[in-house]
Design a protein around this motif. Structure first.
Motif, PDB file in Angstrom:
ATOM      1  N   ASP A 107      88.723  34.518 -26.524  1.00  0.00           N
ATOM      2  CA  ASP A 107      87.937  34.892 -25.337  1.00  0.00           C
ATOM      3  C   ASP A 107      86.452  35.093 -25.611  1.00  0.00           C
ATOM      4  O   ASP A 107      85.678  35.354 -24.692  1.00  0.00           O
ATOM      5  N   ARG A 108      86.052  35.009 -26.879  1.00  0.00           N
ATOM      6  CA  ARG A 108      84.639  35.046 -27.258  1.00  0.00           C
ATOM      7  C   ARG A 108      83.960  36.365 -26.895  1.00  0.00           C
ATOM      8  O   ARG A 108      82.837  36.394 -26.390  1.00  0.00           O
ATOM      9  N   TRP A 109      84.663  37.461 -27.175  1.00  0.00           N
ATOM     10  CA  TRP A 109      84.058  38.779 -26.972  1.00  0.00           C
ATOM     11  C   TRP A 109      82.756  38.869 -27.768  1.00  0.00           C
ATOM     12  O   TRP A 109      82.660  38.441 -28.912  1.00  0.00           O
TER      13      TRP A 109
ATOM     14  N   GLU B  91      81.696  34.002 -22.961  1.00  0.00           N
ATOM     15  CA  GLU B  91      82.891  34.841 -22.847  1.00  0.00           C
ATOM     16  C   GLU B  91      83.684  34.410 -21.624  1.00  0.00           C
ATOM     17  O   GLU B  91      83.137  34.036 -20.585  1.00  0.00           O
TER      18      GLU B  91
ATOM     19  N   HIS C  98      84.709  32.685 -16.428  1.00  0.00           N
ATOM     20  CA  HIS C  98      83.661  32.803 -17.432  1.00  0.00           C
ATOM     21  C   HIS C  98      82.616  33.825 -16.987  1.00  0.00           C
ATOM     22  O   HIS C  98      82.217  33.853 -15.821  1.00  0.00           O
TER      23      HIS C  98
ATOM     24  N   ARG D 290      80.053  37.417 -18.868  1.00  0.00           N
ATOM     25  CA  ARG D 290      80.069  38.565 -19.774  1.00  0.00           C
ATOM     26  C   ARG D 290      80.871  39.709 -19.156  1.00  0.00           C
ATOM     27  O   ARG D 290      80.633  40.104 -18.013  1.00  0.00           O
TER      28      ARG D 290
ATOM     29  N   SER E 246      86.483  39.385 -19.955  1.00  0.00           N
ATOM     30  CA  SER E 246      87.624  39.821 -20.751  1.00  0.00           C
ATOM     31  C   SER E 246      87.397  41.211 -21.321  1.00  0.00           C
ATOM     32  O   SER E 246      88.304  42.041 -21.322  1.00  0.00           O
ATOM     33  N   ASP E 247      86.204  41.477 -21.826  1.00  0.00           N
ATOM     34  CA  ASP E 247      85.872  42.736 -22.513  1.00  0.00           C
ATOM     35  C   ASP E 247      84.869  43.537 -21.684  1.00  0.00           C
ATOM     36  O   ASP E 247      83.671  43.390 -21.857  1.00  0.00           O
TER      37      ASP E 247
END
Length: 466
Positions: free
Chosen positions: A428-430, A435, A117, A119, A122-123
């Motif tokens: 993934d909650r970009w 995130e 987890h 920021r 993933s992105d």
């Protein structure tokens, strides 16, 4: 379906040490939209340069722009005649509202239940690291890559890639490649092997409306004064018709029928509405009538409202009628639409609906992007499809991507086919709170990318047949 293990290859699987490496990078708050974080964006670039050097890249350096720095790296193949692969992604991250984060603080990464987890996990820092781990795995049995590997990781993607065109122009020789891969993308799922073969384009715009010189108390003018918020709502409602189709004049004139392999891929991918809603946090699938949700995501254009602003946001409304209101609009495009044409259509649409008691201001930034379709006969696409199938242990199909990427821009600049492969997932909650990245997705990415380097180096592995 579980992907095959690559534990025997040095650095291939994101084990505890590798995840700690990614977490160290995620902890750098490289928020490009915040001027106070510019120093952190530069720290992020420096961190990535050092990680590339640790991996063995003989050339790794920051590239300055008039804004925030990109990172470039290259590693020539052992065979001078081998194809060259350019990987594009970014090291900056989206802004954060700390009050919305629940699982972990945005820049205090946490590994829990098979996810990291934070920021950018993933992105797109996790995606970038999957490439580095794949190169390390690839090099476990050789001293140099089988293909020339180049990286361009920009530091301004989250603010519209404002200097990407300058980088592509100024460094054209360094960025020359036979194949380009955009690594800022998503897998459909951990269970279904698919390859993204098309991305939508995008046009963003801000529509501002003014109906008075200043906010006015409703008791003095209600019912007889122009209300900017009401006018904005009227226009937003007019953006689409009752069937969910966008109403810009000529908008669908250039919408091409989906390519046969994409049509087949979209139809073959299992879609469970409940699972998709749970992963994305959405409540339903409204949209263009006559099309399934995957079709709307991948092969149909759309219009969205990203933000509405009107009235006092820092205090109670106090009975005021707002003098001004604004909306941030987002249009997703499909082949063969052109972003500049859609921008003109938006201007024409607004001219059709203007009312004399308001003033209108439409701002369309220059960072619009065209949709892009990987040439279906590109040998590199076949190589990637085989590599992804190998990682999953089952044949992979072709799908699209709901978002946009600079595929068309990179294809024009490099005169090469562009592929898309990332390790993100829809859940993934970009750009949102909490995130995260699935460790299983990173593992799949490493396996697929390491195999892809081998596939690309094989005879006929790159380029498009003439």
């Amino acid at each position: 379906m579980s992907p095959p293990s690559t534990a025997g290859a040095r650095g291939a699987v994101p084990d505890e040490n590798a995840l700690a490496e990614l977490a160290e990078w995620v902890a750098i708050a490289s928020v490009s939209s915040d001027p106070d974080r510019a120093r952190d964006v530069r720290r992020s670039a420096g961190w990535l340069v050092e990680a590339l050097r640790r991996t063995g890249f003989p050339r790794a350096e920051p590239w300055e722009t008039d804004g925030l720095p990109a990172v470039y790296a290259s590693w020539p193949a052992a065979d001078p005649g081998a194809p060259a692969l350019l990987v594009y992604s970014h090291h900056d991250v989206h802004a954060v509202d700390p009050s919305e984060w629940r699982v972990a603080e945005a820049f205090v990464p946490l590994v829990r239940d098979g996810r990291l987890h934070g920021r950018g996990a993933s992105d797109a820092k996790g995606q970038v690291m999957s490439h580095l781990w794949a190169v390390r795995a690839h090099l476990a049995r050789r001293t140099a890559p089988a293909v020339t590997v180049k990286y361009l990781m920009e530091g301004e993607e989250e603010v519209g890639s404002v200097h990407l065109a300058d980088l592509l122009s100024e460094h054209a020789e360094d960025l020359s490649a036979d194949v380009v891969m955009v690594s800022d993308s998503m897998l459909w799922s951990l269970d279904e092997p698919t390859v993204c073969a098309a991305v939508r384009g995008s046009v963003t715009a801000t529509l501002g409306i003014r109906g008075a010189e200043r906010d006015v108390h409703s008791g003095a003018v209600s019912g007889a004064a122009a209300n900017a918020a009401v006018e904005l709502c009227r226009l937003v409602d007019l953006l689409s018709d009752a069937s969910g189709r966008v109403t810009l004049p000529g908008f669908y004139d250039a919408v091409a029928a989906p390519a046969p392999d994409l049509r087949a891929g979209v139809g073959a991918v299992p879609f469970d509405l409940a699972d998709w809603q749970a992963a994305t946090g959405t409540f339903g699938t409204p949209g263009e009538a006559g099309f399934t949700a995957p079709e709307r995501l991948w092969v149909r254009p759309s219009a969205e409202v990203a933000r509405l602003t009107a009235g006092r946001t820092d205090a109670p409304a106090l009975g005021l009628i707002p003098a001004e209101a604004s909306a941030d609009l987002l249009f997703r495009l499909v082949p063969d639409q052109r972003a500049d044409h859609v921008a003109d259509q938006l201007r024409a649409w607004l001219d059709l609906h203007r009312q004399p008691c308001f003033t209108y201001d439409l701002e369309i930034p220059p960072t619009i992007s065209d949709p892009y379709r990987t040439p279906p006969d590109a040998r590199a696409l076949t190589a990637l499809t085989r590599a992804v199938g190998h990682a999953y242990g089952a044949p992979a199909g072709h799908v699209g991507n709901g978002g946009a990427a600079p595929g068309a821009q990179l294809a024009r600049a490099c005169d090469a086919p562009v592929l898309f492969f990332g390790t993100g997932l829809p859940g993934d909650r970009w750009h949102g709170p909490d995130e995260r990245v699935e460790v299983g997705a990173l593992r799949l990415g490493v396996s697929a990318l390491a195999r892809f380097l081998d596939e690309l180096s094989a005879p006929g592995g790159a380029g498009t047949p003439s």
